[in-house]
Design an enzyme around this catalytic site. Structure first.
Site, short mmCIF file in Angstrom:
data_model
loop_
_atom_site.label_atom_id
_atom_site.label_comp_id
_atom_site.label_asym_id
_atom_site.label_seq_id
_atom_site.Cartn_x
_atom_site.Cartn_y
_atom_site.Cartn_z
N GLY A 9 1.86 3.05 10.88
CA GLY A 9 2.72 4.23 10.83
C GLY A 9 3.44 4.49 12.14
N GLU A 20 -5.73 -4.49 10.71
CA GLU A 20 -4.73 -3.44 10.89
C GLU A 20 -5.10 -2.60 12.11
OE1 GLU A 20 -2.51 -2.26 7.02
OE2 GLU A 20 -4.31 -1.06 7.18
N SER A 57 3.07 -1.52 10.58
CA SER A 57 4.50 -1.55 10.87
C SER A 57 5.17 -2.89 10.53
CB SER A 57 4.77 -1.18 12.33
OG SER A 57 4.34 0.15 12.58
N GLU A 97 -7.15 5.15 7.43
CA GLU A 97 -6.86 6.53 7.02
C GLU A 97 -8.02 7.10 6.21
OE1 GLU A 97 -3.05 5.64 5.33
OE2 GLU A 97 -2.22 5.36 7.34
N ASN A 115 0.87 -1.18 0.00
CA ASN A 115 0.00 0.00 0.00
C ASN A 115 0.90 1.23 0.00
OD1 ASN A 115 -1.82 2.02 0.38
ND2 ASN A 115 -2.52 1.35 2.41
N TRP A 116 1.02 1.83 -1.17
CA TRP A 116 1.91 2.99 -1.30
C TRP A 116 1.30 4.25 -0.68
CZ3 TRP A 116 4.11 2.99 -7.04
CH2 TRP A 116 4.93 1.86 -7.21
N LYS A 117 0.01 4.17 -0.32
CA LYS A 117 -0.69 5.35 0.21
C LYS A 117 -0.51 6.54 -0.74
CE LYS A 117 -0.41 3.39 4.76
NZ LYS A 117 -0.32 3.57 6.21
N GLY A 156 2.80 -0.96 4.43
CA GLY A 156 2.81 0.46 4.11
C GLY A 156 4.21 0.94 3.80
N HIS A 182 -9.76 1.42 4.65
CA HIS A 182 -8.52 1.67 5.39
C HIS A 182 -8.77 2.72 6.46
CE1 HIS A 182 -4.43 2.78 6.37
NE2 HIS A 182 -4.03 1.67 5.79
P1 13P Z 1 2.78 0.96 7.82
O1 13P Z 1 3.32 -0.35 7.31
O2 13P Z 1 3.51 2.15 7.28
O3 13P Z 1 2.65 0.97 9.32
O4 13P Z 1 1.30 1.10 7.23
C1 13P Z 1 0.43 0.04 7.37
C2 13P Z 1 -0.76 0.26 6.53
O5 13P Z 1 -1.57 1.12 6.82
C3 13P Z 1 -0.92 -0.57 5.34
O6 13P Z 1 -2.18 -0.43 4.78
#
Ligand code: 13P
Length: 261
Positions: free
Chosen positions: A181, A175, A221, A105, A8-10, A242, A103
């Site tokens: 994050g 998650e 993470s 976010e 997930n590149w966000k 992420g 998600h």
């Molecule tokens: P991180 O791996 O940066 O903690 O993010 C996880 C995430 O939200 C994947 O969708």
């Protein structure tokens, strides 16, 4: 069952050129594997830039890969007066096979609710996409049943109304918000409990048989150091990655770990 490793590149990277470079580097770094399915989810504006081979794999700059393309969200209508929205058919038409939804976010910053996630799940499945539904508690209160119920509600409401047949195209990603994050990943032991719990919820909705093989991912993470432990001891069928997916070498190593199990 094949392991599923999802990048997930966000909202990264900032330019098309950088996205193409990252995609090219990811193709190179990810080992070819029969045991692992790898999905890359860039921002949707970049999706059509990653062209597709006849086999359904993604291709870029002459490199053909087995990577699948995923989107990070979808709207529940295919077309219409919905400014800013991207529908399931649009995604499908540029070669997308997976879509992440719900998600945290998007729930926190863009107003997604259990109800809107449910509509997105239904529309994406109808449009022939595989869905990755994200769930997870905000905090771990002293009372464990409270966060468990929170997750139960997210799963039940997202999947309400879908058929047992459609369930084969559904994955749930656990998650926990506090692990996203941060530097504080969950432990494989507690992920195992949650994975079993999510399958129990699925059993309650769709029966024991489908629940036994229902794929659950862990995200939050994930890195080179902990990926193997989650896959081996966390009772999950894959990972949603992420930050570490923005480093093609690290991501390739995570896929390698999955491949070696
Ligand atoms: P991180 O791996 O940066 O903690 O993010 C996880 C995430 O939200 C994947 O969708």
């Amino acid at each position: 069952m094949k392991k599923l490793i999802v990048a997930n590149w966000k909202c990264n990277p900032a330019t098309l050129r950088q996205a193409q470079e990252l995609f090219r580097a990811t193709i190179k770094a990810v080992p070819k594997s029969k045991n692992v399915k790898v999905v890359v989810c860039p921002p949707s504006v970049y999706l059509s830039g990653f062209r597709f081979s006849a086999k359904g794999g993604s291709a870029f700059g002459g490199q053909v890969s087995g990577l699948k393309l995923g989107a990070q969200d979808v709207f529940w209508e295919d077309t219409g007066a919905y400014t800013g929205a991207v529908g399931p058919r649009m995604l499908k038409s540029v070669g997308v096979t997976y879509v992440v939804m719900g998600h945290s976010e998007r729930r926190e910053q863009f107003g997604d609710t259990n109800e809107s996630v449910r509509k997105k799940v239904a529309a994406a499945l109808k449009g022939g996409l595989c869905v990755i539904v994200c769930v997870g508690e905000k905090t771990r209160e002293a009372d464990a049943s409270e966060y468990a119920l929170y997750v139960k509600k997210e799963v039940e409401e997202a999947l309400r109304g879908i058929s047992k047949a459609a369930l084969k195209n559904v994955v749930v990603a656990y998650e926990p918000l506090w692990a996203i994050g941060s530097d504080e990943a969950d432990t494989p032991e507690s992920t195992l409990e949650m994975a079993l719990y999510i399958r129990k919820i699925i059993a309650g909705m769709f029966g024991n048989v489908v629940a036994q093989s229902f794929p659950v991912l862990y995200g939050g993470s994930v890195n080179i150091g902990n990926a193997r432990a989650f896959l081996r001891d966390g009772g999950v069928d894959g990972l949603l990655v992420g930050r570490a997916s923005l480093d093609s070498k690290a991501f390739g190593k995570i896929v390698e770990e999955a491949n070696g199990l």
